[in-house]
Design an enzyme around this catalytic site. Structure first.
Site, PDB file in Angstrom:
ATOM      1  N   GLU A  63      20.674  18.717 -82.434  1.00 10.66           N
ATOM      2  CA  GLU A  63      19.467  18.108 -83.009  1.00 10.66           C
ATOM      3  C   GLU A  63      18.470  17.707 -81.931  1.00 10.66           C
ATOM      4  OE1 GLU A  63      18.159  14.627 -86.148  1.00 10.66           O
ATOM      5  OE2 GLU A  63      19.527  14.094 -84.527  1.00 10.66           O
TER       6      GLU A  63
ATOM      7  N   ASP B 288      14.984  18.727 -90.968  1.00 13.24           N
ATOM      8  CA  ASP B 288      15.428  17.951 -92.128  1.00 13.24           C
ATOM      9  C   ASP B 288      14.253  17.501 -92.993  1.00 13.24           C
ATOM     10  OD1 ASP B 288      14.539  16.313 -90.109  1.00 13.24           O
ATOM     11  OD2 ASP B 288      16.227  14.932 -90.168  1.00 13.24           O
ATOM     12  N   HIS B 289      13.072  17.427 -92.387  1.00 11.50           N
ATOM     13  CA  HIS B 289      11.847  17.022 -93.076  1.00 11.50           C
ATOM     14  C   HIS B 289      10.722  17.080 -92.061  1.00 11.50           C
ATOM     15  CE1 HIS B 289      12.187  13.314 -90.817  1.00 11.50           C
ATOM     16  NE2 HIS B 289      13.437  13.225 -91.242  1.00 11.50           N
TER      17      HIS B 289
ATOM     18  N   SER C  57      16.168  11.068 -93.058  1.00 13.14           N
ATOM     19  CA  SER C  57      17.050  11.942 -92.286  1.00 13.14           C
ATOM     20  C   SER C  57      18.486  11.891 -92.775  1.00 13.14           C
ATOM     21  CB  SER C  57      16.993  11.567 -90.797  1.00 13.14           C
ATOM     22  OG  SER C  57      15.737  11.877 -90.251  1.00 13.14           O
TER      23      SER C  57
ATOM     24  N   HIS D  41       7.598   9.948 -93.285  1.00 17.57           N
ATOM     25  CA  HIS D  41       7.884  11.355 -93.543  1.00 17.57           C
ATOM     26  C   HIS D  41       6.956  11.895 -94.622  1.00 17.57           C
ATOM     27  CE1 HIS D  41      12.370  10.546 -92.306  1.00 17.57           C
ATOM     28  NE2 HIS D  41      11.509  10.321 -91.320  1.00 17.57           N
TER      29      HIS D  41
END
Length: 467
Positions: free
Chosen positions: A268, A315-316, A91, A415
């Site tokens: 967020e 972000d992912h 992140s 991730h």
């Protein structure tokens, strides 16, 4: 031949313009007549394409709410998320790309690969006289809000991040992480003895630590910290104690909207990612739905105001979620979102119940499982772990059981490197059509606001003595 190529190019241009107009009309987009005065960037941390499908399907088929998600009409592209040192970003590097328009290494907070500070869009907006805000469901010192508001070589430097955040002139700061702003003597985590809440008050901030204080805020600047650490998952959130992400977004917009120079706001949905790491399907789902409610607030504001660009992305992806899986070695062409409906609490809350000695069968029911319907082996494994207070073993069995019943699966507790969705609405939205590198998205936002990030970066590096 030359005439033929020219004619082909002309028709391609006409087709491109036509498609742009059609896409805009079908999505309710305003015409591209000017640059935006304001930008709202919403980041669904750890939310991949399958996660949005999970939320949309649950909303439609389980909740009976037709029409899809608020973000759906505004899908314009996808984003590549890799860092400089890995094809799978964290992140910190992912947020730095959006905040600064540069690629960097995993763990970096608004610094380049040489660990030199690089300017953020929030800092550049402040330097130009715009109002700014950060809203998150994590601690404010967590990677994403940190990357817009601090410069450190390692994301774990929470004490230094907090100290920088209260010096940036940010008008609105909402989230968790009170412990990072308080010394150990006041119940915090700071070892330097500084009380940043008192320092923020001295700098003119209204400090809000409760739901009631949040509700009473009428003017910036404000620092709102509604938990010692992260805010609760949406499944566990007590509305009397903590505002929702949508409520924080609405309040932030109310506080920023009247600045004559415009504003930049980053929002967020942080805990989508945490649930993905935990392979906690129900918590993941409900935090996505809560994030989409915040998107709806931003879109409503943008439609009414007319000069606001809304950009939504991730972000992912986290967890490698898949909808449909093998069961007993056979691929199953189905999945069942309704399995998640009876789940009342996140893994965190269930673990807390186990540690506090709750009745094992009560824990199972709070987890959305009827003990009478369980396979004897599953029931025995879950109850034995619960009776022993072994939260890790219980949650491992439980998450696997929920996933098998729902016919979904997770590939990792970390991730993944898949491209993530990109949505845009408002002036400048056509700049985001197609597939983009994450740093290019950050540069586009800065460019649309007329912000010179390289010039501010040069100034920051000169001030820091970086070479």
């Amino acid at each position: 031949m030359r005439f033929s190529r020219a004619l082909t190019a002309f028709f391609c241009l006409v087709l491109s313009v036509f498609l742009s107009v059609v896409v805009g009309a079908c999505s309710g987009q305003p015409e591209e007549t000017s640059r935006p005065k304001n930008v709202i960037l919403l980041i669904a941390d750890g939310c991949g394409p399958a996660s949005f499908t999970l939320a949309r399907t649950y909303r439609r088929d389980v909740l009976g709410q037709a029409g899809g998600l608020a973000v759906d009409p505004h899908l314009v592209g996808t984003v590549q998320t890799h860092a400089t040192d890995s094809r799978v970003t964290d992140s910190a590097a992912g947020a730095t790309a959006y905040a600064c328009g540069v690629k960097t290494y995993n763990g970096a907070i608004a610094v380049d690969t040489l660990r030199r500070p690089v300017a953020t869009v929030l800092e550049a907006a402040e330097a130009r006289g715009m109002a700014t805000g950060l809203v998150a469901t994590s601690t404010l010192t967590h990677a994403t809000p940190a990357a817009f508001s601090a410069h450190v070589p390692n994301r774990g430097m929470a004490a230094e991040i907090a100290a920088q955040q209260i010096t940036k002139g940010i008008e609105v700061l909402f989230g968790g992480g009170r412990a990072d702003f308080l010394p150990e003597s006041a119940g915090g985590r700071r070892t330097d003895g500084r009380n940043l809440l008192e320092e923020a008050r001295a700098a003119g901030y209204h400090v809000a630590l409760t739901r009631a204080a949040f509700d009473s805020v009428t003017a910036p600047p404000v620092l709102g910290l509604f938990a010692g650490s992260h805010l609760d998952y949406e499944l566990d959130r007590d509305p009397a104690e903590q505002p929702s992400l949508a409520e924080m977004t609405r309040k932030a917009l109310d506080l920023l909207r009247n600045d004559p120079d415009g504003f930049f706001l980053m929002v967020e949905g942080s805990r989508i990612d945490h649930a993905g790491h935990a392979n906690d399907a129900a918590a993941h789902l409900h935090d996505i739905l809560a994030f989409d409610e915040a998107v709806a607030v931003a879109l409503d504001f943008a439609r009414q105001e007319g000069e606001t660009l809304v950009v939504v992305t991730s972000d992912h992806e986290t967890g490698g979620l898949t909808l449909g899986r093998n069961l007993d070695g056979r691929g199953v062409y189905a999945w069942y979102p309704g399995v998640l409906a009876p789940v009342r609490h996140s893994n965190d809350a269930l673990a807390r119940m186990l540690r506090e000695g709750a009745d094992p069968e009560t824990v199972l029911r709070e987890a959305g499982l009827d003990p009478a319907t369980l396979d004897p082996a599953d029931r025995r494994a879950l109850l034995e772990a619960a009776e022993d207070g072994d939260a890790r073993t219980f949650l491992s069995h439980y998450n696997d059981l929920i996933a098998r019943r729902a016919v979904i699966a997770w590939t990792t507790g970390g991730h993944t490197g898949v491209d993530v969705n990109l949505y845009a609405f408002g002036p400048g939205h056509t700049r985001f059509f197609g597939n983009h590198d994450n740093a290019a998205v950050g540069r586009q936002i800065a460019g649309l606001l007329g912000l010179d990030l390289p010039a501010l970066t040069e100034k920051l590096q000169a001030q820091s003595g970086a070479e």
